[in-house]
Write an enzyme that holds these catalytic residues in place. Sequence first.
Site: not given
Ligand code: UN1
Length: 490
Positions: A223-224, A227-228, A246, A280
């Site tokens: 998450g963000s 928060v982490g 992460e 992310c």
């Molecule tokens: C995420 O964006 O939190 O690598 C996970 C990727 C995906 C997982 C993304 N397999 O784009």
Amino acid sequence: MPGRSFIGGDWHAREDFTSLNPANLSEVVGTFPAATPAEVSAAVEAARAAFPGWRRTSRILRAEAFDRLAQLIKRDTDALATLMARECGKNVTECRAEVVEGLHMVQYVFGTGRTGVYGEVVASEIAEKDAFTRRKPWGVVAVVTPWNFPFAVPLWMLGPSLLEGNTCVFKPSEETPAIALKLVELFAEAGFPAGTVNLIHGRGDVGEALVKNPAVNVVCFTGSYAVGERIQQASATIPNRIVAAEMGGKNAVIVCDDARFDLAVNAGILSAFKTTGQRCVSASRIIVHESLVERYAKAFVDTAKRLQFGDPLDAKNFAGPLVNRKGVEKVLNYNALAKSEGVEVLLAPNGPPDAKGCFLTPFVYRTEAKPSLRVTHEEVFGPHVALIPFKTDEQAAAIYNDTEYGLSMAVITESYRRMRFFRDECEYGMGYVNLPSIGAEVHLPFGGVKKSGNGHPSAAALVEAVTHKTAWTVNHGTDIKMAQGLTTAI
Ligand code: UN1
């Protein structure tokens, strides 16, 4: 859908909050119970109570429960993908790929039941001694997950945790409780014993109560950063607490002057706009060699204009809406910030913001690299991308590294020498060559450096965080011989 939580093998239904379809904000996907503090404790206690029995179950039998889960995921793939599309707004083709990604994790766990290395035989100083290491589960793992990958990311965490003998309390994002519930129903149907997988719903206060519970040994979080950071602070004084976090990125695609042009444009588009920029690992910066930047900008903007953002259930659309109104507001604020910071806007959303749902089309701008620009340094999480020219590879690496994050990087080049240069000079957890910055596979470590991760990558690599290595030394001699030449005369 009547929403339920799952504590110690018992289902509890209550209607405290609703999950809405972000494509229209009127369709109620489900109504869910928000866990009370007593329910959070009960879920942790249920996991704690189930731990000894699960830990004592053979690792191979634990893995075989995942084979049953794999069959159920295969059976329900279409239904899971459709529900996910309705609940988080991702296009159904992406949702299907995510269900497959979750399935891959389950298959990986099943496979590693028999083949995974969970200890090593090592040498001893003394000929009569055998020495080896062995992984032991920590106990109770809290799985706190985001809405953008509501099926695969929980499985990245639940899979390795359960395989190694831990039990889990799963707290999904309040944006995607329905898909989380479906996943836990499948765990129950696959025959995981009561208390091994517990599900509680709710907002940040529920996550906070879970994380502050000292009987939780490991917190797996995606998450963000904000928060982490709170989770890491709350965990700092809890003995034996491991946090695997992460936490976002300011990822980039670096387009070198020897790049295959069409591949470079496609890699940029997919990195920036797939999942409407809400991975992310999405790229919000494309760092382009100055000799290509005019041509690249034109091709990129022409392609971005053609992308269809529409009904997530229509497989022909490129991508869907953002997850909620707050997400739309955040991206619009960054679009406005970019303008006020004086960048050159190349493409802006077409028309006023969607009044009924959360749709927003791309924002593309061009700017020189400047340390003072907030917009090229902060995570946006939406269809918002900068094109930044560079002259030398050294400069491109410096631009890439000039953020507080270090998650994902893609380099588009035909040169092995350059690929190696960026591999060594950039700070990241996942590097791609001639590919987008998205699209990791489950058997690789998933995580980052700086504000993107705390050194415990997820997916297959999570086994490191959810176990601790123990050392064993066994004497096969008939008297005692000590290491370091210590005398044993008494
Ligand atoms: C995420 O964006 O939190 O690598 C996970 C990727 C995906 C997982 C993304 N397999 O784009």
